[in-house]
Design an enzyme around this catalytic site. Structure first.
Site, mmCIF file in Angstrom:
data_model
loop_
_atom_site.group_PDB
_atom_site.id
_atom_site.type_symbol
_atom_site.label_atom_id
_atom_site.label_comp_id
_atom_site.label_asym_id
_atom_site.label_seq_id
_atom_site.Cartn_x
_atom_site.Cartn_y
_atom_site.Cartn_z
ATOM 1 N N HIS A 112 0.859 -1.178 0.000
ATOM 2 C CA HIS A 112 0.000 0.000 0.000
ATOM 3 C C HIS A 112 0.901 1.235 0.000
ATOM 4 O O HIS A 112 1.885 1.282 0.751
ATOM 5 C CB HIS A 112 -0.907 -0.014 1.236
ATOM 6 C CG HIS A 112 -1.890 1.112 1.233
ATOM 7 N ND1 HIS A 112 -3.015 1.085 0.444
ATOM 8 C CD2 HIS A 112 -1.897 2.293 1.886
ATOM 9 C CE1 HIS A 112 -3.680 2.226 0.620
ATOM 10 N NE2 HIS A 112 -3.023 2.971 1.483
ATOM 11 N N GLU A 182 8.847 1.345 -2.936
ATOM 12 C CA GLU A 182 7.855 0.258 -2.873
ATOM 13 C C GLU A 182 8.463 -1.043 -3.386
ATOM 14 O O GLU A 182 8.324 -2.099 -2.763
ATOM 15 C CB GLU A 182 6.640 0.589 -3.751
ATOM 16 C CG GLU A 182 5.712 1.636 -3.205
ATOM 17 C CD GLU A 182 4.402 1.684 -3.998
ATOM 18 O OE1 GLU A 182 3.937 0.639 -4.483
ATOM 19 O OE2 GLU A 182 3.841 2.775 -4.132
HETATM 20 C C1 GAR Z 1 1.317 0.838 -6.273
HETATM 21 O O1 GAR Z 1 1.716 2.142 -5.986
HETATM 22 C C2 GAR Z 1 0.666 0.205 -5.063
HETATM 23 O O2 GAR Z 1 1.240 0.601 -3.852
HETATM 24 C C3 GAR Z 1 -0.755 0.707 -5.194
HETATM 25 O O3 GAR Z 1 -1.031 0.615 -6.559
HETATM 26 C C4 GAR Z 1 0.157 0.855 -7.291
HETATM 27 C C5 GAR Z 1 0.321 -0.236 -8.322
HETATM 28 O O4 GAR Z 1 1.379 0.119 -9.171
HETATM 29 N N1 GAR Z 1 -1.668 -0.077 -4.408
HETATM 30 C C6 GAR Z 1 -2.702 0.444 -3.786
HETATM 31 O O5 GAR Z 1 -3.001 1.638 -3.840
HETATM 32 C C7 GAR Z 1 -3.516 -0.566 -2.977
HETATM 33 N N2 GAR Z 1 -4.505 0.069 -2.177
HETATM 34 P P1 GAR Z 1 2.093 -0.949 -10.064
HETATM 35 O O6 GAR Z 1 1.012 -1.593 -10.916
HETATM 36 O O7 GAR Z 1 3.065 -0.170 -10.892
HETATM 37 O O8 GAR Z 1 2.763 -1.944 -9.172
#
Ligand code: GAR
Length: 209
Positions: A112, A182
């Site tokens: 998250h 992340e």
């Molecule tokens: C990421 O920033 C993740 O932390 C967020 O979605 C994005 C996905 O990016 N998740 C949430 O907000 C969950 N509530 P990605 O497809 O490039 O990994």
């Protein structure tokens, strides 16, 4: 070999997914492979990227099922076929159906883009999270990797990392600064889990190196 399945959403870019796949291949997540990426739309960028990386993909679209139980059954069936030891949510925006949480106790992780329990819950995803952080006036934010329980973003926290909020930040610049953090945090969390170094004790997660 630890078998990892990744769940993404229709709009996911797949950058966390890609970081996990590459970390497995490079041995940074030892003795592990991503065996399946499951998404809700065949044309999702993340699924296309997974195929390019040679990973098998599956589509389970909640909108194609008459009710939530049937969606849950289908998703569970696809997951069971992949026989994962660990399931990683990477941009999966829905509440994970209960039968799946119950079938894989403390074997599902989520990332998250905020320091939970702040800025989590239903509807808090992507840039909305960063916008809320900016509106709050906080000077630091970060990301959280947590075990998934039956509610949004409430499971036991495994790892958190911080980044500063700068005066001229927008939601976009903040998201961009956080994203590589992340990836590293998620890789580290998965490594700890597959190496058996993680104990969930109530709300607290202990790492035994
Ligand atoms: C990421 O920033 C993740 O932390 C967020 O979605 C994005 C996905 O990016 N998740 C949430 O907000 C969950 N509530 P990605 O497809 O490039 O990994």
């Amino acid at each position: 070999m630890n078998r990892i399945a990744i769940l993404v959403s229709g709009a996911s870019r797949g950058s966390n997914m890609q970081a996990i796949i590459e970390a497995c291949r490079a041995g940074r997540i030892p003795d592990s492979e991503v065996v399946a990426v499951i998404g809700s739309r065949d044309d999702a960028p993340a699924l296309q990227k997974a195929r390019t990386l040679g990973i098998s993909t599956a589509v389970v679209n909640p909108k194609e099922f008459p009710d939530a139980d049937m969606y849950a059954d289908a998703l569970l069936w696809v997951l069971q076929k992949a026989q994962p030891d660990l399931i990683c949510l990477a941009g999966y925006m829905r509440l994970l159906p209960k039968p799946i949480v119950q079938a894989y106790p403390w074997r599902i992780l989520n990332i998250h883009p905020a320091l939970l329990p702040l800025f989590g819950g239903r509807g808090m995803y992507g840039l909305k999270v960063h916008q809320a952080v900016l509106e709050s006036g906080l000077k630091v934010t970060g990301c959280t990797v947590h075990f998934v329980d039956e509610n949004y973003d409430t499971g036991p926290i495994l790892l958190q990392r911080c980044v500063p909020v700068q005066d001229d930040d927008t939601a976009e610049t903040l998201a961009a600064r956080l994203l590589p953090i992340e990836h590293e945090t998620y890789i580290e969390a998965i490594r700890l889990v597959v190496q058996g170094k993680v104990r969930v004790e109530g709300r607290r997660v202990r790492v035994v190196e």
